[in-house]
Write an enzyme that holds these catalytic residues in place. Structure first.
Site, PDB file in Angstrom:
ATOM      1  N   GLN A 101       0.832  -1.098  -0.172  1.00 16.18           N
ATOM      2  CA  GLN A 101      -0.029  -0.021   0.016  1.00 16.18           C
ATOM      3  C   GLN A 101       0.869   1.166  -0.017  1.00 16.18           C
ATOM      4  OE1 GLN A 101      -3.239  -0.815   3.219  1.00 16.18           O
ATOM      5  NE2 GLN A 101      -1.643  -2.313   3.755  1.00 16.18           N
ATOM      6  N   ASN A 102       2.270   0.955   0.176  1.00 14.20           N
ATOM      7  CA  ASN A 102       2.991   2.111   0.237  1.00 14.20           C
ATOM      8  C   ASN A 102       3.346   2.803  -1.201  1.00 14.20           C
ATOM      9  OD1 ASN A 102       3.207   1.675   2.906  1.00 14.20           O
ATOM     10  ND2 ASN A 102       5.005   0.644   2.997  1.00 14.20           N
ATOM     11  N   ASP A 104       6.304   4.618  -1.410  1.00 13.18           N
ATOM     12  CA  ASP A 104       7.541   5.131  -1.377  1.00 13.18           C
ATOM     13  C   ASP A 104       8.860   4.389  -1.877  1.00 13.18           C
ATOM     14  OD1 ASP A 104       8.051   2.633   0.018  1.00 13.18           O
ATOM     15  OD2 ASP A 104       7.940   3.486   2.006  1.00 13.18           O
ATOM     16  N   HIS A 119      -1.281   1.454  -4.170  1.00  5.77           N
ATOM     17  CA  HIS A 119      -1.608   2.986  -4.231  1.00  5.77           C
ATOM     18  C   HIS A 119      -0.754   3.727  -5.196  1.00  5.77           C
ATOM     19  CE1 HIS A 119      -3.751   2.310  -0.132  1.00  5.77           C
ATOM     20  NE2 HIS A 119      -4.585   1.937  -1.083  1.00  5.77           N
ATOM     21  N   CYS A 127       0.507  13.199 -16.510  1.00  9.53           N
ATOM     22  CA  CYS A 127      -0.005  14.505 -17.127  1.00  9.53           C
ATOM     23  C   CYS A 127      -1.710  14.299 -16.827  1.00  9.53           C
ATOM     24  CB  CYS A 127       0.554  14.652 -18.433  1.00  9.53           C
ATOM     25  SG  CYS A 127      -0.559  16.242 -19.062  1.00  9.53           S
ATOM     26  N   CYS A 130      -2.712  15.111 -21.036  1.00 12.18           N
ATOM     27  CA  CYS A 130      -2.740  14.121 -22.251  1.00 12.18           C
ATOM     28  C   CYS A 130      -2.459  12.611 -21.650  1.00 12.18           C
ATOM     29  CB  CYS A 130      -1.616  14.605 -22.819  1.00 12.18           C
ATOM     30  SG  CYS A 130      -0.102  14.589 -22.535  1.00 12.18           S
ATOM     31  N   CYS A 148       3.564  19.458 -17.950  1.00 12.48           N
ATOM     32  CA  CYS A 148       3.986  18.391 -18.998  1.00 12.48           C
ATOM     33  C   CYS A 148       4.719  19.242 -20.173  1.00 12.48           C
ATOM     34  CB  CYS A 148       2.617  17.844 -19.712  1.00 12.48           C
ATOM     35  SG  CYS A 148       2.928  16.786 -20.983  1.00 12.48           S
ATOM     36  N   CYS A 151       2.284  18.768 -23.560  1.00 10.54           N
ATOM     37  CA  CYS A 151       0.849  19.541 -23.772  1.00 10.54           C
ATOM     38  C   CYS A 151       0.841  20.832 -22.557  1.00 10.54           C
ATOM     39  CB  CYS A 151      -0.243  18.588 -23.839  1.00 10.54           C
ATOM     40  SG  CYS A 151      -0.572  18.139 -22.085  1.00 10.54           S
ATOM     41  N   GLU A 216       1.826  -3.518  16.777  1.00 13.69           N
ATOM     42  CA  GLU A 216       0.293  -3.425  17.612  1.00 13.69           C
ATOM     43  C   GLU A 216      -0.564  -4.305  16.823  1.00 13.69           C
ATOM     44  OE1 GLU A 216      -0.245  -0.602  19.905  1.00 13.69           O
ATOM     45  OE2 GLU A 216       1.712   0.448  19.247  1.00 13.69           O
TER      46      GLU A 216
HETATM   47  P1  NAD Z   1      -1.409   1.835   7.824  1.00  9.84           P
HETATM   48  O1  NAD Z   1      -2.569   0.779   7.848  1.00  9.84           O
HETATM   49  O2  NAD Z   1      -0.529   1.706   6.769  1.00  9.84           O
HETATM   50  O3  NAD Z   1      -0.585   1.455   9.272  1.00  9.84           O
HETATM   51  C1  NAD Z   1       0.536   1.482  10.081  1.00  9.84           C
HETATM   52  C2  NAD Z   1       0.647   0.141  10.821  1.00  9.84           C
HETATM   53  O4  NAD Z   1       2.032   0.012  11.066  1.00  9.84           O
HETATM   54  C3  NAD Z   1      -0.060   0.338  12.044  1.00  9.84           C
HETATM   55  O5  NAD Z   1      -0.804  -0.947  12.274  1.00  9.84           O
HETATM   56  C4  NAD Z   1       1.355   0.196  13.134  1.00  9.84           C
HETATM   57  O6  NAD Z   1       0.809  -0.726  14.299  1.00  9.84           O
HETATM   58  C5  NAD Z   1       2.240  -0.387  12.435  1.00  9.84           C
HETATM   59  N1  NAD Z   1       3.636  -0.085  12.727  1.00  9.84           N
HETATM   60  C6  NAD Z   1       3.968   1.221  13.137  1.00  9.84           C
HETATM   61  N2  NAD Z   1       5.430   1.112  13.190  1.00  9.84           N
HETATM   62  C7  NAD Z   1       5.970  -0.252  13.008  1.00  9.84           C
HETATM   63  C8  NAD Z   1       7.210  -1.024  12.809  1.00  9.84           C
HETATM   64  N3  NAD Z   1       8.182  -0.272  13.194  1.00  9.84           N
HETATM   65  N4  NAD Z   1       7.146  -2.275  12.773  1.00  9.84           N
HETATM   66  C9  NAD Z   1       5.908  -2.905  12.390  1.00  9.84           C
HETATM   67  N5  NAD Z   1       4.581  -2.371  12.432  1.00  9.84           N
HETATM   68  C10 NAD Z   1       4.840  -0.913  12.740  1.00  9.84           C
HETATM   69  O7  NAD Z   1      -1.853   3.118   8.183  1.00  9.84           O
HETATM   70  P2  NAD Z   1      -1.495   4.674   7.728  1.00  9.84           P
HETATM   71  O8  NAD Z   1      -0.234   5.015   8.038  1.00  9.84           O
HETATM   72  O9  NAD Z   1      -2.763   5.335   8.087  1.00  9.84           O
HETATM   73  O10 NAD Z   1      -1.565   4.549   6.042  1.00  9.84           O
HETATM   74  C11 NAD Z   1      -2.667   4.762   5.248  1.00  9.84           C
HETATM   75  C12 NAD Z   1      -2.295   4.477   4.058  1.00  9.84           C
HETATM   76  O11 NAD Z   1      -1.308   5.358   3.482  1.00  9.84           O
HETATM   77  C13 NAD Z   1      -1.748   3.261   3.583  1.00  9.84           C
HETATM   78  O12 NAD Z   1      -2.129   2.469   2.513  1.00  9.84           O
HETATM   79  C14 NAD Z   1      -0.231   3.377   3.752  1.00  9.84           C
HETATM   80  O13 NAD Z   1       0.498   2.200   3.359  1.00  9.84           O
HETATM   81  C15 NAD Z   1      -0.192   4.808   2.987  1.00  9.84           C
HETATM   82  N6  NAD Z   1       1.208   5.570   3.413  1.00  9.84           N
HETATM   83  C16 NAD Z   1       2.113   5.145   2.853  1.00  9.84           C
HETATM   84  C17 NAD Z   1       3.391   5.623   3.240  1.00  9.84           C
HETATM   85  C18 NAD Z   1       4.781   5.170   2.756  1.00  9.84           C
HETATM   86  O14 NAD Z   1       4.589   4.993   1.414  1.00  9.84           O
HETATM   87  N7  NAD Z   1       5.715   4.921   3.384  1.00  9.84           N
HETATM   88  C19 NAD Z   1       3.473   6.383   4.598  1.00  9.84           C
HETATM   89  C20 NAD Z   1       2.133   6.760   5.020  1.00  9.84           C
HETATM   90  C21 NAD Z   1       1.036   6.459   4.472  1.00  9.84           C
END
Ligand code: NAD
Length: 246
Positions: A101-102, A104, A119, A127, A130, A148, A151, A216
């Site tokens: 879901q990240n 980064d 995501h 863009c 276009c 862009c 365009c 958690e």
């Molecule tokens: P999330 O659902 O991604 O939750 C973060 C989870 O990580 C929590 O359950 C927390 O307990 C756990 N956590 C925290 N530190 C940890 C560690 N050191 N080791 C293991 N687990 C740990 O929630 P969000 O932050 O609300 O994100 C919402 C959306 O946005 C998600 O899709 C997320 O992937 C995205 N997002 C991406 C990035 C990124 O690209 N790095 C950063 C922030 C949010």
């Protein structure tokens, strides 16, 4: 804990198809805060900057914050042990793919190949006029929003803003993984962000064992998780890597 990690390793070794499913928690130890919670990004910034309509109507305002969070700050982050162990597991044939879901880019930076970015990815731009795609490396970032070169349309980082759909390829590949995996390894995700949060539930329905790594409890822990490895992603994944003899 050691027993639980060894059991998890055995399950992964016996699995024909293992998929990892990662959230913001896996990147916390790379210095990227999650969105939610006490130290989350939304306690400092207003999430409105990631609303598509807001971005289109006030690109200058939105862009300033987007650049600060996702480029000046995220851009410097490096993969940590947890990203690296997943890449090694894939190279050794112990992991089929990573659904993340990240946005980064840290799984790719760590060397993972089969990554489904649910995501999108902040390293790509599109863009809005276009549809042309650009790589971050081909754009000069300034305090003004990028436009862009073909365009003149506004360029949007190619990750999902509020109000946008999931990229079709990543979505279908994730569903396929949930339908066909023996094991799902969840790392650092609350299970609160729809529709991504449904993928592990679908995997469980299709018979996958669920191994969860989180500091958690999450929405998954008491509902579908078979083995809960509580702790920091880097520490647990390091131990798992020993147990897998990587
Ligand atoms: P999330 O659902 O991604 O939750 C973060 C989870 O990580 C929590 O359950 C927390 O307990 C756990 N956590 C925290 N530190 C940890 C560690 N050191 N080791 C293991 N687990 C740990 O929630 P969000 O932050 O609300 O994100 C919402 C959306 O946005 C998600 O899709 C997320 O992937 C995205 N997002 C991406 C990035 C990124 O690209 N790095 C950063 C922030 C949010």
């Amino acid at each position: 804990m050691r027993n639980k990690i060894e059991t998890a390793a055995e399950i992964i070794k016996l699995s024909k198809k293992t998929t990892a499913f990662t959230g913001a928690g896996i990147s916390v130890e790379s210095g990227i805060p999650p969105f939610r919670g006490k130290n989350g990004l939304w306690s400092k910034y207003d999430p409105i900057i990631l609303e598509l309509d807001y971005f289109k109507s006030k690109p200058e305002e939105s862009w300033k914050v987007i650049k600060e969070i996702f480029y000046d700050f995220f851009g410097k982050a490096k993969p940590n042990t947890a990203h690296n162990v997943l890449a090694k597991m894939e190279a050794k044939g112990l992991l089929n793919s990573v659904i993340t879901q990240n946005i980064d880019n840290l799984h790719y930076k760590a060397g993972s190949k089969n990554v489904y970015e649910f995501h999108g990815n902040s390293n790509n731009f599109v863009c809005l006029k276009c549809g042309e795609k650009f790589k971050l490396a081909d754009i000069v970032l300034t305090d003004n929003p990028p436009y862009c070169e073909k365009c003149g349309g506004l360029l949007k980082p190619d990750f999902i803003f509020f109000g946008e759909g999931i990229p079709a390829k990543a979505y279908s590949a994730s569903i396929e993984a949930a339908n066909t995996s023996d094991v799902f390894l969840l790392i650092g995700t609350t299970g609160e962000v729809m529709p991504a949060s449904q993928i592990p539930f679908l995997a469980k329905q299709n018979g996958a064992k669920i191994i969860e790594v989180n500091t958690e409890m999450s929405n998954y822990t008491n509902s579908i998780t078979d083995i809960f490895l509580q702790g920091k992603a880097t520490e647990i994944m390091k131990e798992l890597s020993f147990a897998l003899s990587l």
